[in-house]
Design a protein around this motif. Structure first.
Motif, mmCIF file in Angstrom:
data_model
loop_
_atom_site.group_PDB
_atom_site.id
_atom_site.type_symbol
_atom_site.label_atom_id
_atom_site.label_comp_id
_atom_site.label_asym_id
_atom_site.label_seq_id
_atom_site.Cartn_x
_atom_site.Cartn_y
_atom_site.Cartn_z
ATOM 1 N N THR A 162 0.585 -17.307 -18.047
ATOM 2 C CA THR A 162 -0.111 -17.649 -16.710
ATOM 3 C C THR A 162 -0.853 -19.011 -16.871
ATOM 4 N N GLY A 163 -0.859 -19.703 -15.793
ATOM 5 C CA GLY A 163 -1.300 -21.133 -15.947
ATOM 6 C C GLY A 163 -2.857 -20.930 -15.437
ATOM 7 N N GLY A 164 -3.290 -22.374 -15.695
ATOM 8 C CA GLY A 164 -4.738 -22.639 -15.224
ATOM 9 C C GLY A 164 -4.709 -23.741 -13.917
ATOM 10 N N CYS A 165 -5.836 -23.655 -13.297
ATOM 11 C CA CYS A 165 -6.071 -24.534 -12.083
ATOM 12 C C CYS A 165 -5.879 -26.002 -12.638
ATOM 13 N N THR A 166 -6.294 -26.248 -13.944
ATOM 14 C CA THR A 166 -6.378 -27.675 -14.325
ATOM 15 C C THR A 166 -5.242 -28.007 -15.039
ATOM 16 N N ASP A 167 -4.185 -27.157 -15.253
ATOM 17 C CA ASP A 167 -2.744 -27.824 -15.798
ATOM 18 C C ASP A 167 -2.418 -28.907 -15.189
ATOM 19 N N THR A 168 -1.427 -29.785 -15.606
ATOM 20 C CA THR A 168 -1.160 -30.930 -14.943
ATOM 21 C C THR A 168 0.261 -30.437 -14.569
ATOM 22 N N ASN A 169 0.930 -31.367 -13.962
ATOM 23 C CA ASN A 169 2.208 -31.044 -13.404
ATOM 24 C C ASN A 169 3.167 -31.148 -14.800
ATOM 25 N N GLU A 170 2.787 -32.288 -15.579
ATOM 26 C CA GLU A 170 3.535 -32.338 -16.704
ATOM 27 C C GLU A 170 3.351 -31.252 -17.660
ATOM 28 N N LEU A 171 2.515 -30.187 -17.803
ATOM 29 C CA LEU A 171 2.269 -29.155 -18.724
ATOM 30 C C LEU A 171 3.313 -28.271 -17.983
ATOM 31 N N ASN A 172 3.232 -28.121 -16.777
ATOM 32 C CA ASN A 172 3.706 -27.016 -15.934
ATOM 33 C C ASN A 172 5.067 -27.131 -16.129
ATOM 34 N N TYR A 173 5.637 -28.250 -15.984
ATOM 35 C CA TYR A 173 7.119 -28.852 -16.106
ATOM 36 C C TYR A 173 7.620 -28.185 -17.556
ATOM 37 N N ARG A 180 11.307 -20.270 -19.523
ATOM 38 C CA ARG A 180 12.731 -19.806 -18.774
ATOM 39 C C ARG A 180 13.590 -19.975 -20.035
ATOM 40 N N SER A 181 13.854 -20.764 -20.989
ATOM 41 C CA SER A 181 14.779 -20.808 -22.020
ATOM 42 C C SER A 181 14.489 -19.553 -22.903
ATOM 43 N N LEU A 182 13.350 -18.877 -22.995
ATOM 44 C CA LEU A 182 12.845 -17.761 -23.666
ATOM 45 C C LEU A 182 13.568 -16.636 -22.909
ATOM 46 N N GLY A 183 13.727 -16.590 -21.503
ATOM 47 C CA GLY A 183 14.031 -15.465 -20.805
ATOM 48 C C GLY A 183 12.811 -15.005 -20.028
ATOM 49 N N VAL A 184 11.654 -15.701 -20.131
ATOM 50 C CA VAL A 184 10.562 -14.968 -19.557
ATOM 51 C C VAL A 184 10.408 -14.956 -18.121
ATOM 52 N N VAL A 185 10.303 -13.828 -17.529
ATOM 53 C CA VAL A 185 10.238 -13.704 -15.846
ATOM 54 C C VAL A 185 8.925 -13.545 -15.412
ATOM 55 N N TYR A 186 7.957 -13.206 -16.227
ATOM 56 C CA TYR A 186 6.532 -12.982 -15.483
ATOM 57 C C TYR A 186 5.882 -14.215 -15.941
ATOM 58 N N LEU A 187 6.056 -15.293 -14.940
ATOM 59 C CA LEU A 187 5.447 -16.636 -15.307
ATOM 60 C C LEU A 187 4.765 -17.219 -13.902
ATOM 61 N N GLU A 188 3.661 -17.334 -14.204
ATOM 62 C CA GLU A 188 2.960 -17.735 -12.838
ATOM 63 C C GLU A 188 1.966 -18.946 -13.351
ATOM 64 N N ASN A 189 2.077 -20.075 -12.281
ATOM 65 C CA ASN A 189 1.261 -21.273 -12.514
ATOM 66 C C ASN A 189 0.512 -21.347 -11.130
ATOM 67 N N GLN A 190 -0.816 -21.716 -11.083
ATOM 68 C CA GLN A 190 -1.492 -21.828 -9.878
ATOM 69 C C GLN A 190 -0.752 -23.219 -9.172
ATOM 70 N N ALA A 191 -0.559 -22.960 -7.792
ATOM 71 C CA ALA A 191 0.030 -23.963 -6.898
ATOM 72 C C ALA A 191 -0.507 -25.356 -7.371
ATOM 73 N N ARG A 192 0.670 -26.203 -7.376
ATOM 74 C CA ARG A 192 0.062 -27.675 -7.713
ATOM 75 C C ARG A 192 0.615 -28.893 -6.369
ATOM 76 N N VAL A 193 0.232 -29.899 -6.486
ATOM 77 C CA VAL A 193 0.918 -30.630 -5.651
ATOM 78 C C VAL A 193 2.007 -31.280 -6.198
#
Ligand code: SF4
Length: 193
Positions: A162-173, A180-193
């Motif tokens: 799970t991500g946080g609201c101050t994560d940058t686009n670069e980190l989220n990328y 995804r490379s690990l096969g993790v499907v339970y993946l959530e990031n706060q919506a970003r611009v």
């Protein structure tokens, strides 16, 4: 006239002017105070990182025009020219300066061991090593190659991110690529611009 201390200090806007409870026009005082605070600053237009409303902000920085001076954010306010918020900010956005400058910010990894009631500092090498070990162990134990109907799914159901609201686009990328490379499907990031 019965008036509380709060009401005495509080002012209201009347005909475009800031007026106290006693009818005194304090507009020049407000203007002067604002001018003093940001008179020597550099303005940088940016976007509030906290939610996907994406309000425009102006970050005021002191010291980045002079040699030997460390730039310092001294004020953050809503951008009056921004079409989304037109200068307004919600309480979270209004406290954005504390996200940039905060002496409570954690600067090293911490761990709370099983059964412990407190967090302890660990160095980065130890943290990375321990995280890698747990990820490998958990993925090996929970990886699902095929579902109940025999279809190839290749997913890791034992890890979530799970991500946080101050994560940058670069980190989220990088997070999405890694998970995804690990096969993790339970993946959530706060919506970003
Ligand atoms: S100021 Fe508030 S509403 Fe606007 S983007 Fe930031 S968190 Fe969202």
């Amino acid at each position: 006239m019965d008036i509380s201390r709060r009401a005495f200090i509080q002012s209201s806007i009347v005909g475009g002017a800031a007026v106290t409870a006693f009818g005194i026009d304090v507009t020049p005082v407000y203007a002067q105070a604002k001018t003093l605070k940001i008179s020597q600053t550099t303005e940088t237009r940016s976007t509030c990182p906290y939610c996907s409303v994406s309000c425009g902000v102006i970050i005021h920085t002191l010291g980045d025009r002079a040699k030997n001076a460390v730039p310092q954010v001294v004020h953050v306010e809503g951008d009056p020219d921004h079409p989304i918020n037109r200068g307004t900010l919600c309480p979270k956005g209004a406290s954005l300066q504390q996200d940039i400058l905060n002496d409570r910010r954690l600067l090293k990894p911490q761990v709370r061991r099983p059964g412990s009631d407190h967090w302890e500092d660990i160095d980065w090498d130890t943290a990375v090593g321990e995280i890698a070990g747990w990820v490998k162990k958990t993925r090996d134990a929970t990886f699902v190659e095929k579902d109940a109907r025999g279809r190839t799914v290749n997913r890791c159901e034992g890890i979530a991110w799970t991500g946080g609201c101050t994560d940058t686009n670069e980190l989220n990328y990088l997070v999405v690529k890694t998970m995804r490379s690990l096969g993790v499907v339970y993946l959530e990031n706060q919506a970003r611009v």
